[in-house]
Write an enzyme that holds these catalytic residues in place. Structure first.
Site, PDB file in Angstrom:
ATOM      1  N   ASP A  92       0.857  -1.183   0.000  1.00 42.28           N
ATOM      2  CA  ASP A  92       0.000   0.000   0.000  1.00 42.28           C
ATOM      3  C   ASP A  92       0.895   1.235   0.000  1.00 42.28           C
ATOM      4  O   ASP A  92       2.113   1.137   0.073  1.00 42.28           O
ATOM      5  CB  ASP A  92      -0.965  -0.021   1.184  1.00 42.28           C
ATOM      6  N   SER A  93       0.282   2.408  -0.087  1.00 34.96           N
ATOM      7  CA  SER A  93       1.072   3.629  -0.248  1.00 34.96           C
ATOM      8  C   SER A  93       1.382   4.332   1.062  1.00 34.96           C
ATOM      9  O   SER A  93       2.153   5.283   1.087  1.00 34.96           O
ATOM     10  CB  SER A  93       0.317   4.610  -1.151  1.00 34.96           C
ATOM     11  N   GLY A  94       0.754   3.888   2.148  1.00 31.96           N
ATOM     12  CA  GLY A  94       0.822   4.623   3.402  1.00 31.96           C
ATOM     13  C   GLY A  94      -0.328   5.584   3.573  1.00 31.96           C
ATOM     14  O   GLY A  94      -0.516   6.156   4.651  1.00 31.96           O
ATOM     15  N   GLY A  95      -1.130   5.765   2.529  1.00 25.85           N
ATOM     16  CA  GLY A  95      -2.234   6.716   2.592  1.00 25.85           C
ATOM     17  C   GLY A  95      -3.275   6.354   3.625  1.00 25.85           C
ATOM     18  O   GLY A  95      -3.807   7.231   4.320  1.00 25.85           O
ATOM     19  N   ASP A 146      -2.566   8.440  -2.011  1.00 25.74           N
ATOM     20  CA  ASP A 146      -3.883   9.063  -2.100  1.00 25.74           C
ATOM     21  C   ASP A 146      -4.315   9.558  -0.736  1.00 25.74           C
ATOM     22  O   ASP A 146      -3.703   9.229   0.285  1.00 25.74           O
ATOM     23  CB  ASP A 146      -4.914   8.054  -2.634  1.00 25.74           C
ATOM     24  N   GLN A 194     -11.204   7.404  -5.703  1.00 28.81           N
ATOM     25  CA  GLN A 194     -11.760   7.938  -4.471  1.00 28.81           C
ATOM     26  C   GLN A 194     -13.070   8.677  -4.785  1.00 28.81           C
ATOM     27  O   GLN A 194     -13.587   8.568  -5.879  1.00 28.81           O
ATOM     28  CB  GLN A 194     -10.747   8.850  -3.771  1.00 28.81           C
ATOM     29  N   GLY A 221     -11.189   3.883  -0.210  1.00 25.81           N
ATOM     30  CA  GLY A 221     -12.141   4.689   0.531  1.00 25.81           C
ATOM     31  C   GLY A 221     -13.439   3.996   0.865  1.00 25.81           C
ATOM     32  O   GLY A 221     -14.412   4.653   1.234  1.00 25.81           O
ATOM     33  N   ASP A 271      -7.980  -7.520  -0.141  1.00 29.04           N
ATOM     34  CA  ASP A 271      -7.156  -7.721   1.051  1.00 29.04           C
ATOM     35  C   ASP A 271      -7.961  -7.274   2.253  1.00 29.04           C
ATOM     36  O   ASP A 271      -8.846  -6.433   2.138  1.00 29.04           O
ATOM     37  CB  ASP A 271      -5.850  -6.925   0.973  1.00 29.04           C
ATOM     38  N   HIS A 341      -6.364 -21.340   9.709  1.00 32.02           N
ATOM     39  CA  HIS A 341      -7.678 -21.790   9.244  1.00 32.02           C
ATOM     40  C   HIS A 341      -8.407 -20.680   8.507  1.00 32.02           C
ATOM     41  O   HIS A 341      -8.925 -20.887   7.401  1.00 32.02           O
ATOM     42  CB  HIS A 341      -8.539 -22.269  10.414  1.00 32.02           C
TER      43      HIS A 341
END
Length: 377
Positions: A92-95, A146, A194, A221, A271, A341
């Protein structure tokens, strides 16, 4: 990165395809276990391969940037080498972390300044620095930086945030074009749609993202507190606009039922921390519903954890009574088995969804299964 679309369901928008990266193929639809700090919490990489049968995992830009840091990451040769994982990785971007640190950050045109949750030190994430960190991590798929607006947001806030995300995306595209991967394998940039829960903004954003012609696209978002019907409506709206020949990734979603419903609306990649996080608290996903393994009713329940046809590896075929016992005595193996599991359950679910899409039975199968998945046992 390449994407091949093999089949689209006749009665829904569900798709089956293959993403090809330099670290291997990913059969879609796919669920990606979340490995925030260079590990899927409590799960050995060999178990991810053999028991969970994960095809791709996530790394977290914000957390890896803070610890172990990019000096160590680059010295190790990137995250694949650092954690001894030879399959594909998405970062991910950290956003989203910046979004979750609302009381610790300030957003400007340049980027987001935030205080570390570890020691309070100040840092700046910009489109360029986020992608630079992701270059150092070495993920196969990297996300554009973003802003994720909170729910609820006013139309004006969501619109201003969307335009900021679009301007940041243009900088991300430029950075990727003018920089090179560091470890000899390619990296694919996914922009992020977004616009909050506003249909007009989502349409505008999806059209802007599609026009960037990047290897794949993401929908962000959502799963931030909005009603589930809103999530499904916005997801379909975005999928109807995003190009069919590229993979679509719905970020941070969700429950097993959410995943099947969004597959039916055209999503290829998912995810979520739910299967692993809930497992550590004793919540177990099965084809019959969700059970709390800590409840006394499972003390002498000697049936398998999931009574569905045995698709889990032998190493995961334990009884509910045994798992209940491990949680009652605070044995570390309890959360570990539960995590394995749940992750295996998610991967089996999307694998069967793919099979159903290919044989034409997805819609009926999904409609019959979803009510069970949402039931609490």
């Amino acid at each position: 990165m390449q994407f091949s679309l093999h089949h689209t369901d006749d009665k829904t928008d569900a798709r089956a395809g293959t993403i090809t990266t330099d670290h291997g193929e990913i059969k879609t639809p796919i669920f990606m276990p979340v490995g925030t700090l260079g590990t899927v919490k409590g799960v050995h990489q060999a178990e991810l391969k053999e028991a969970v049968r994960a095809q791709i995992i996530l790394g977290n830009t914000y957390h890896l940037y803070l610890r172990p840091g990019m000096e160590t990451m680059e010295a190790a040769g990137g995250l694949h080498q650092f954690m001894n994982w030879d399959g594909p990785i998405l970062t991910d971007s950290g956003g989203y972390q910046v979004f979750s640190l609302a009381h610790r950050r300030k957003i400007t045109e340049e980027g987001a300044t935030f205080a570390s949750h570890i020691d309070g030190s100040k840092h700046l994430f910009s489109p360029e620095s986020s992608l630079g960190i992701q270059r150092s991590i070495g993920a196969d798929i990297v996300m554009a930086f973003d802003e994720c607006p909170p729910y609820p947001s006013t139309h004006k806030y969501a619109e201003d945030s969307m335009h900021l995300t679009h301007r940041w995306l243009e900088r991300c595209v430029t950075f990727m074009r003018e920089s090179q991967p560091k470890y000899g394998h390619s990296q694919a940039l996914f922009p992020i749609v977004q616009g909050g829960s506003y249909d007009d903004l989502r349409k505008q954003s999806a059209e802007f993202i599609a026009a960037q012609d990047q290897p794949g696209n993401a929908i962000g978002g959502l799963s931030v507190g909005e009603p589930i019907p809103d999530m499904y409506r916005v997801t379909k709206l975005c999928c109807d606009i995003l190009p069919k020949e590229k993979p679509r990734y719905l970020m941070g979603v969700g429950t097993p039922a959410n995943i099947l419903e969004c597959i039916s609306r055209g999503v290829d990649m998912f995810d979520c921390v739910l299967p692993s996080r809930n497992a550590r608290h004793g919540l177990i996903y099965t084809r019959e519903g969700i059970l709390n393994i800590k409840n006394a009713r499972w003390r002498n329940a000697f049936e398998p954890i999931d009574s569905a046809p045995a698709s889990a590896p032998t190493s995961l075929q334990h009884t509910r009574a045994y798992l209940h016992h491990l949680f009652r005595v605070n044995e570390l193996l309890g959360p570990q088995i539960a995590t394995l599991h749940n992750l295996n359950f998610y991967l089996n679910l999307v694998t069967e969804a793919r099979e159903r899409i290919l044989d034409g039975s997805f819609g009926e199968w999904k409609d019959a299964l979803v009510p069970n998945l949402e039931r609490k046992l």
